[in-house]
Design a protein around this motif. Structure first.
Motif, PDB file in Angstrom:
ATOM      1  N   THR A 187      -0.277   3.549   2.100  1.00 23.82           N
ATOM      2  CA  THR A 187       0.477   2.797   3.102  1.00 23.82           C
ATOM      3  C   THR A 187      -0.530   2.160   4.056  1.00 23.82           C
ATOM      4  OG1 THR A 187       0.616   4.623   4.675  1.00 23.82           O
ATOM      5  CG2 THR A 187       2.359   4.494   2.980  1.00 23.82           C
ATOM      6  N   LEU A 188      -0.048   1.270   4.898  1.00 25.08           N
ATOM      7  CA  LEU A 188      -0.931   0.675   5.901  1.00 25.08           C
ATOM      8  C   LEU A 188      -1.476   1.745   6.847  1.00 25.08           C
ATOM      9  CD1 LEU A 188       0.958  -2.645   6.664  1.00 25.08           C
ATOM     10  CD2 LEU A 188      -1.229  -2.380   5.486  1.00 25.08           C
ATOM     11  N   GLY A 189      -0.720   2.832   7.021  1.00 26.53           N
ATOM     12  CA  GLY A 189      -1.171   3.944   7.854  1.00 26.53           C
ATOM     13  C   GLY A 189      -2.379   4.665   7.273  1.00 26.53           C
ATOM     14  N   ASP A 190      -2.576   4.567   5.956  1.00 27.92           N
ATOM     15  CA  ASP A 190      -3.754   5.164   5.325  1.00 27.92           C
ATOM     16  C   ASP A 190      -4.990   4.293   5.525  1.00 27.92           C
ATOM     17  OD1 ASP A 190      -2.336   7.368   4.167  1.00 27.92           O
ATOM     18  OD2 ASP A 190      -1.585   5.996   2.618  1.00 27.92           O
ATOM     19  N   ILE A 191      -4.773   3.006   5.742  1.00 27.94           N
ATOM     20  CA  ILE A 191      -5.863   2.037   5.839  1.00 27.94           C
ATOM     21  C   ILE A 191      -6.238   1.755   7.297  1.00 27.94           C
ATOM     22  CG2 ILE A 191      -6.606  -0.306   5.222  1.00 27.94           C
ATOM     23  CD1 ILE A 191      -6.066   1.515   2.787  1.00 27.94           C
ATOM     24  N   ASN A 251       7.707  -5.293   6.103  1.00 28.78           N
ATOM     25  CA  ASN A 251       7.926  -6.478   5.277  1.00 28.78           C
ATOM     26  C   ASN A 251       6.646  -7.019   4.660  1.00 28.78           C
ATOM     27  OD1 ASN A 251      10.590  -6.387   6.112  1.00 28.78           O
ATOM     28  ND2 ASN A 251      10.289  -7.843   7.761  1.00 28.78           N
ATOM     29  N   LEU A 252       5.502  -6.502   5.065  1.00 26.63           N
ATOM     30  CA  LEU A 252       4.238  -7.087   4.635  1.00 26.63           C
ATOM     31  C   LEU A 252       3.947  -6.818   3.167  1.00 26.63           C
ATOM     32  CD1 LEU A 252       1.886  -6.308   7.657  1.00 26.63           C
ATOM     33  CD2 LEU A 252       3.087  -8.442   7.131  1.00 26.63           C
ATOM     34  N   ILE A 253       3.427  -7.839   2.513  1.00 25.19           N
ATOM     35  CA  ILE A 253       2.915  -7.712   1.158  1.00 25.19           C
ATOM     36  C   ILE A 253       1.408  -7.753   1.313  1.00 25.19           C
ATOM     37  CG2 ILE A 253       2.811  -8.786  -1.120  1.00 25.19           C
ATOM     38  CD1 ILE A 253       5.555 -10.092  -0.363  1.00 25.19           C
ATOM     39  N   TRP A 254       0.723  -6.691   0.882  1.00 28.46           N
ATOM     40  CA  TRP A 254      -0.707  -6.580   1.157  1.00 28.46           C
ATOM     41  C   TRP A 254      -1.438  -5.893   0.017  1.00 28.46           C
ATOM     42  CZ3 TRP A 254      -2.579  -1.556   1.504  1.00 28.46           C
ATOM     43  CH2 TRP A 254      -1.600  -0.564   1.628  1.00 28.46           C
ATOM     44  N   THR A 255      -2.725  -6.209  -0.070  1.00 29.82           N
ATOM     45  CA  THR A 255      -3.619  -5.550  -1.012  1.00 29.82           C
ATOM     46  C   THR A 255      -4.913  -5.213  -0.278  1.00 29.82           C
ATOM     47  OG1 THR A 255      -4.537  -7.673  -1.748  1.00 29.82           O
ATOM     48  CG2 THR A 255      -2.737  -6.730  -3.071  1.00 29.82           C
ATOM     49  N   VAL A 256      -5.678  -4.300  -0.862  1.00 27.55           N
ATOM     50  CA  VAL A 256      -6.973  -3.937  -0.297  1.00 27.55           C
ATOM     51  C   VAL A 256      -8.060  -4.461  -1.224  1.00 27.55           C
ATOM     52  CG1 VAL A 256      -8.512  -2.035   0.334  1.00 27.55           C
ATOM     53  CG2 VAL A 256      -6.069  -1.871   0.810  1.00 27.55           C
ATOM     54  N   HIS A 313     -12.537  -5.462  -1.322  1.00 32.35           N
ATOM     55  CA  HIS A 313     -13.782  -4.839  -0.903  1.00 32.35           C
ATOM     56  C   HIS A 313     -14.164  -5.201   0.530  1.00 32.35           C
ATOM     57  CE1 HIS A 313     -14.421  -3.197  -4.807  1.00 32.35           C
ATOM     58  NE2 HIS A 313     -14.331  -4.389  -5.365  1.00 32.35           N
ATOM     59  N   LYS A 314     -13.648  -6.318   1.052  1.00 33.61           N
ATOM     60  CA  LYS A 314     -14.013  -6.754   2.401  1.00 33.61           C
ATOM     61  C   LYS A 314     -12.969  -6.405   3.452  1.00 33.61           C
ATOM     62  CE  LYS A 314     -16.921 -10.543   0.929  1.00 33.61           C
ATOM     63  NZ  LYS A 314     -17.209 -11.964   1.018  1.00 33.61           N
ATOM     64  N   GLY A 315     -11.745  -6.079   3.024  1.00 37.84           N
ATOM     65  CA  GLY A 315     -10.692  -5.784   3.982  1.00 37.84           C
ATOM     66  C   GLY A 315      -9.324  -5.830   3.331  1.00 37.84           C
ATOM     67  N   VAL A 316      -8.323  -6.110   4.140  1.00 39.47           N
ATOM     68  CA  VAL A 316      -6.938  -6.135   3.686  1.00 39.47           C
ATOM     69  C   VAL A 316      -6.433  -7.575   3.679  1.00 39.47           C
ATOM     70  CG1 VAL A 316      -4.567  -5.433   4.252  1.00 39.47           C
ATOM     71  CG2 VAL A 316      -6.451  -3.803   4.493  1.00 39.47           C
ATOM     72  N   SER A 317      -5.869  -7.987   2.539  1.00 37.04           N
ATOM     73  CA  SER A 317      -5.240  -9.305   2.438  1.00 37.04           C
ATOM     74  C   SER A 317      -3.749  -9.131   2.626  1.00 37.04           C
ATOM     75  CB  SER A 317      -5.511  -9.939   1.070  1.00 37.04           C
ATOM     76  OG  SER A 317      -6.870 -10.274   0.950  1.00 37.04           O
ATOM     77  N   VAL A 318      -3.165  -9.974   3.462  1.00 34.32           N
ATOM     78  CA  VAL A 318      -1.724  -9.970   3.695  1.00 34.32           C
ATOM     79  C   VAL A 318      -1.204 -11.313   3.196  1.00 34.32           C
ATOM     80  CG1 VAL A 318       0.124  -9.764   5.401  1.00 34.32           C
ATOM     81  CG2 VAL A 318      -1.995  -8.461   5.692  1.00 34.32           C
ATOM     82  N   GLY A 373     -11.587   3.530   7.877  1.00 32.37           N
ATOM     83  CA  GLY A 373     -12.903   3.645   7.250  1.00 32.37           C
ATOM     84  C   GLY A 373     -12.893   4.454   5.976  1.00 32.37           C
ATOM     85  N   ASN A 374     -11.759   5.034   5.627  1.00 30.19           N
ATOM     86  CA  ASN A 374     -11.677   5.895   4.452  1.00 30.19           C
ATOM     87  C   ASN A 374     -11.830   5.151   3.128  1.00 30.19           C
ATOM     88  OD1 ASN A 374     -11.133   7.920   6.263  1.00 30.19           O
ATOM     89  ND2 ASN A 374      -8.932   7.858   5.956  1.00 30.19           N
ATOM     90  N   TYR A 375     -11.480   3.877   3.094  1.00 24.80           N
ATOM     91  CA  TYR A 375     -11.455   3.159   1.823  1.00 24.80           C
ATOM     92  C   TYR A 375     -12.396   1.957   1.789  1.00 24.80           C
ATOM     93  CZ  TYR A 375      -7.563   6.138   0.687  1.00 24.80           C
ATOM     94  OH  TYR A 375      -6.778   7.237   0.428  1.00 24.80           O
ATOM     95  N   PHE A 376     -13.396   1.948   2.656  1.00 23.40           N
ATOM     96  CA  PHE A 376     -14.372   0.873   2.637  1.00 23.40           C
ATOM     97  C   PHE A 376     -15.768   1.466   2.556  1.00 23.40           C
ATOM     98  CE2 PHE A 376     -10.578  -0.925   4.423  1.00 23.40           C
ATOM     99  CZ  PHE A 376     -10.460  -2.076   3.664  1.00 23.40           C
TER     100      PHE A 376
END
Length: 168
Positions: free
Chosen positions: A69-73, A106-111, A113-118, A144-147
């Motif tokens: 979730t966004l809360g993990d990122i 409502n956000l559609i997002w992916t992670v 290597h540089k950050g999160v794309s919405v 910082g957990n996934y970068f």
């Protein structure tokens, strides 16, 4: 043809009408030892108005198979609305959007290597409007957990059947 007639009876199809279509394209954004993040584009028939496009995304923790979730990122209490508003205004000054489009659920997002794309659906476009919230530009909002460091980004084969794990 039969599906189109059933789904859109108001269009009164004739034999010469185009057949009903549905295509899903998958775009892997990041696949490494930590994250599997993919964007999907669904192209489908929508009555006489022609084809429509919809975007969806999923991001999974490769080790656990858990959907992130966004809360993990992002750190707890992070308000993405001002960040997204700024990025949209800077990169797409003519793009109009409803404030509801910026609501986290409502956000559609992916992670990547540089950050999160919405992603935001652009009117009459089969390509999304993409805003990148980079780790470099906004380091204080990420957990910082996934970068990881650049040297850790390469995918390492797991000793489990990770495809089945992700499917489950």
């Amino acid at each position: 043809k039969k599906m189109a007639e059933e789904d859109y009876p108001e269009d009164e199809f004739t034999e010469s009408d185009a057949t009903y279509g549905y295509v899903r394209d998958l775009y892997p954004v990041r696949t490494d030892k930590q994250i599997f993040s993919v964007l999907s584009r669904d192209l489908y028939y929508e009555g006489k108005s022609g084809e429509r496009c919809r975007f969806e995304a999923v991001t999974l923790d490769v080790e656990t198979g858990k959907e992130l979730t966004l809360g993990d990122i992002f750190k707890s209490g992070t308000d993405l609305t001002p960040i997204l508003t700024t990025e949209l205004q800077e990169n797409y000054p003519t793009f109009t959007y409803d404030a509801q489009a910026l609501v986290e659920e409502n956000l559609i997002w992916t992670v990547g290597h540089k950050g999160v794309s919405v992603y935001f659906a652009g009117k009459d476009s089969d390509q999304p409007i993409q805003v990148l919230v980079t780790y470099e530009e906004y380091p204080d909002v990420f957990t910082g957990n996934y970068f990881p460091d650049e040297c850790e980004l390469f995918f390492e084969e797991l000793e489990v059947d990770y495809i089945r794990l992700l499917t489950n």
